[in-house]
Design a protein around this motif. Structure first.
Motif, PDB file in Angstrom:
ATOM      1  N   GLY A 287       0.819  -1.218   0.000  1.00 45.22           N
ATOM      2  CA  GLY A 287       0.000   0.000   0.000  1.00 45.22           C
ATOM      3  C   GLY A 287       0.843   1.253   0.000  1.00 45.22           C
ATOM      4  N   SER A 288       1.331   1.630  -1.155  1.00 45.31           N
ATOM      5  CA  SER A 288       2.295   2.729  -1.250  1.00 45.31           C
ATOM      6  C   SER A 288       1.672   4.109  -1.045  1.00 45.31           C
ATOM      7  N   TRP A 289       0.359   4.207  -1.110  1.00 44.73           N
ATOM      8  CA  TRP A 289      -0.248   5.528  -0.937  1.00 44.73           C
ATOM      9  C   TRP A 289       0.036   6.085   0.446  1.00 44.73           C
ATOM     10  N   ILE A 290       0.244   5.220   1.426  1.00 49.59           N
ATOM     11  CA  ILE A 290       0.531   5.709   2.767  1.00 49.59           C
ATOM     12  C   ILE A 290       1.874   6.417   2.798  1.00 49.59           C
ATOM     13  N   TRP A 291       2.836   5.990   1.964  1.00 51.40           N
ATOM     14  CA  TRP A 291       4.124   6.680   1.895  1.00 51.40           C
ATOM     15  C   TRP A 291       3.937   8.070   1.310  1.00 51.40           C
ATOM     16  N   VAL A 292       3.098   8.171   0.293  1.00 55.14           N
ATOM     17  CA  VAL A 292       2.835   9.474  -0.329  1.00 55.14           C
ATOM     18  C   VAL A 292       2.103  10.379   0.655  1.00 55.14           C
ATOM     19  N   LYS A 293       1.159   9.826   1.395  1.00 54.51           N
ATOM     20  CA  LYS A 293       0.400  10.614   2.361  1.00 54.51           C
ATOM     21  C   LYS A 293       1.317  11.212   3.421  1.00 54.51           C
ATOM     22  N   LYS A 294       2.329  10.458   3.846  1.00 52.11           N
ATOM     23  CA  LYS A 294       3.239  10.941   4.873  1.00 52.11           C
ATOM     24  C   LYS A 294       4.311  11.873   4.325  1.00 52.11           C
ATOM     25  N   ASN A 295       4.527  11.800   3.025  1.00 50.28           N
ATOM     26  CA  ASN A 295       5.541  12.657   2.396  1.00 50.28           C
ATOM     27  C   ASN A 295       5.013  13.057   1.025  1.00 50.28           C
ATOM     28  N   TRP A 296       4.140  14.068   0.986  1.00 51.14           N
ATOM     29  CA  TRP A 296       3.375  14.391  -0.216  1.00 51.14           C
ATOM     30  C   TRP A 296       4.250  14.770  -1.396  1.00 51.14           C
ATOM     31  N   ARG A 297       5.488  15.156  -1.146  1.00 56.55           N
ATOM     32  CA  ARG A 297       6.374  15.518  -2.270  1.00 56.55           C
ATOM     33  C   ARG A 297       6.625  14.320  -3.185  1.00 56.55           C
ATOM     34  N   GLN A 298       6.459  13.098  -2.650  1.00 60.13           N
ATOM     35  CA  GLN A 298       6.668  11.905  -3.471  1.00 60.13           C
ATOM     36  C   GLN A 298       5.681  11.821  -4.632  1.00 60.13           C
ATOM     37  N   ALA A 299       4.530  12.464  -4.487  1.00 58.37           N
ATOM     38  CA  ALA A 299       3.513  12.395  -5.534  1.00 58.37           C
ATOM     39  C   ALA A 299       3.982  13.027  -6.839  1.00 58.37           C
ATOM     40  N   PHE A 300       5.006  13.842  -6.791  1.00 61.26           N
ATOM     41  CA  PHE A 300       5.495  14.519  -7.986  1.00 61.26           C
ATOM     42  C   PHE A 300       6.642  13.764  -8.648  1.00 61.26           C
ATOM     43  N   SER A 301       6.921  12.554  -8.190  1.00 57.47           N
ATOM     44  CA  SER A 301       7.982  11.720  -8.757  1.00 57.47           C
ATOM     45  C   SER A 301       7.414  10.364  -9.119  1.00 57.47           C
ATOM     46  N   PRO A 302       7.647   9.866 -10.337  1.00 56.81           N
ATOM     47  CA  PRO A 302       7.151   8.529 -10.688  1.00 56.81           C
ATOM     48  C   PRO A 302       7.628   7.451  -9.725  1.00 56.81           C
ATOM     49  N   LEU A 303       8.881   7.511  -9.326  1.00 58.20           N
ATOM     50  CA  LEU A 303       9.388   6.518  -8.376  1.00 58.20           C
ATOM     51  C   LEU A 303       8.790   6.724  -6.994  1.00 58.20           C
ATOM     52  N   GLY A 304       8.494   7.977  -6.646  1.00 56.07           N
ATOM     53  CA  GLY A 304       7.960   8.265  -5.323  1.00 56.07           C
ATOM     54  C   GLY A 304       6.579   7.703  -5.095  1.00 56.07           C
ATOM     55  N   ILE A 305       5.802   7.527  -6.145  1.00 56.58           N
ATOM     56  CA  ILE A 305       4.462   6.980  -6.002  1.00 56.58           C
ATOM     57  C   ILE A 305       4.512   5.497  -5.624  1.00 56.58           C
ATOM     58  N   PHE A 306       5.586   4.821  -6.011  1.00 58.80           N
ATOM     59  CA  PHE A 306       5.654   3.372  -5.860  1.00 58.80           C
ATOM     60  C   PHE A 306       6.641   2.896  -4.797  1.00 58.80           C
ATOM     61  N   ASN A 307       7.469   3.785  -4.263  1.00 56.02           N
ATOM     62  CA  ASN A 307       8.549   3.362  -3.379  1.00 56.02           C
ATOM     63  C   ASN A 307       8.687   4.302  -2.189  1.00 56.02           C
ATOM     64  N   PRO A 308       9.039   3.769  -1.009  1.00 58.51           N
ATOM     65  CA  PRO A 308       9.350   4.662   0.110  1.00 58.51           C
ATOM     66  C   PRO A 308      10.650   5.407  -0.162  1.00 58.51           C
ATOM     67  N   ARG A 309      10.660   6.700   0.058  1.00 61.18           N
ATOM     68  CA  ARG A 309      11.841   7.502  -0.262  1.00 61.18           C
ATOM     69  C   ARG A 309      12.720   7.766   0.955  1.00 61.18           C
TER      70      ARG A 309
END
Length: 359
Positions: A287-309
């Protein structure tokens, strides 16, 4: 994402026509490093060599346990989609743990005398190198099998299409052979898993939802599969053994339908080859959306949507699922708890599964 780790020297695996792809892809470099240090615990095989951009990318399979393919087996896969790098890292992390346990733990040593662990941690190295979902031919490998979904609109692009390789989720041209990576996986599964009477597979993905899901077939249909009682028994066994686990277990069709799913294709083939056997392919959808929710900047990166940064989230993910793989390994070794069911118990579990997932 801190995916590169320490600088690891690349070694040759399989025929090399160009430079080693391990120089360009940290996940492949890490995998080959682990493979080169497995010692006598494992056998390493190169199923194919993929050439792209002057690099050679080996498609590596690893075998632990007996040589006999009739033995119970757990198979793990990662990196089918090139953007989902965390799947490869999760499988490689477990390989490292298992190899270390085999060095000193008598329980693991005894388990591997009768049970096989099979791994292809990086199915799509070219796609991962290119930082895109599809492979080097712009084909989505998990939409590439010759299986069509039932009652799905031809304009439902997310489920797979043949319109253009310029669009995501492209299945490949009508009548074209399967892609090299998909065909290699299917051939390997037929050779290494189909002779077994009891086998489980886990294919690790990310990029959907805010919780971890364990999906089972079908993706192409909402029809219950033939071994639904065994899957229900396995779910109950997991619930009892790890009462606080985090997984939502469901058929993939509960979320969406898709054409060309490799596991639908292989599950149906296995049923023909081993009608009395039990082969359950699972998809672990992180469930990668939780990573994006905690670090919204990931939403602007293709890799960030799918991976914890962030490094601490990646480390948490790498250790989070080891208990699941250990549970499944013990489950294939002890099939009487879930895969060897009486007629009465199968009927009861079938009713429970239909009520839970299909009503």
């Amino acid at each position: 994402m801190n995916s590169a780790g320490p600088e690891i020297p690349a070694k040759s695996h399989g025929p090399q026509g160009g430079r080693s792809g391990a120089r360009a892809l940290p996940e492949l470099r890490e995998l080959l490093f682990v493979a080169d240090h497995l010692g006598g615990h494992a056998r390493v095989e190169t199923l194919a060599t993929l050439e792209h951009g002057g690099f050679d990318f080996p498609l590596v399979a690893i075998h632990l346990g007996p040589n006999d393919p009739r033995c119970p087996a757990l198979a793990l896969f990662g990196g089918v989609h090139g953007l989902e790098r965390i799947g490869t890292r999760v499988v490689t992390a477990y390989l490292q743990t298992l190899a270390q346990l085999a060095n000193w733990d008598r329980g693991t040593q005894a388990l591997l005398e009768s049970t096989r662990v099979l791994l292809i941690p990086l199915v799509n190295p070219v796609g991962m190198y290119l930082q895109r979902r599809a492979n080097g031919n712009s084909v989505d490998l998990m939409r590439n099998a010759p299986v069509d979904a039932e009652d799905m609109s031809p304009w439902h692009l997310f489920g797979g299409h043949r319109i253009s390789p310029r669009l995501p989720w492209y299945r490949g041209a009508t009548g074209a052979p399967m892609e090299t990576e998909a065909q290699a996986v299917c051939d390997w599964v037929r050779r290494e898993i189909f002779p077994s009477r009891v086998a489980l597979a886990v294919d690790v993905h990310s990029g959907y939802g805010n919780l971890d899901r364990l999906w089972f077939p079908y993706a192409r249909s909402r029809t219950p599969l033939a071994t639904l009682p065994e899957i229900m028994a396995l779910k109950k066994l997991l619930d009892r053994t790890h009462a606080h686990h985090v997984y939502r277990i469901e058929p993939q069709s509960c979320e969406y339908l898709a054409h060309g799913d490799l596991w639908d294709y292989l599950y149906d083939e296995y049923r023909v080859a081993q009608p009395e056997g039990v082969f359950t392919p699972l998809t672990l959808e992180l469930g990668s959306w939780i990573w994006v929710k905690k670090n919204w900047r990931q939403a602007f990166s293709p890799l960030g949507i799918f991976n914890p940064r962030l490094p601490h989230r990646e480390r948490r993910t790498l250790r989070r699922h080891i208990f699941l793989f250990e549970f499944l390994l013990r489950a294939v070794r002890s099939p009487s708890a879930w895969a060897e069911l009486s007629a009465e118990r199968r009927e009861r579990l079938l009713s429970q599964g239909l009520a839970l997932w299909y009503d």
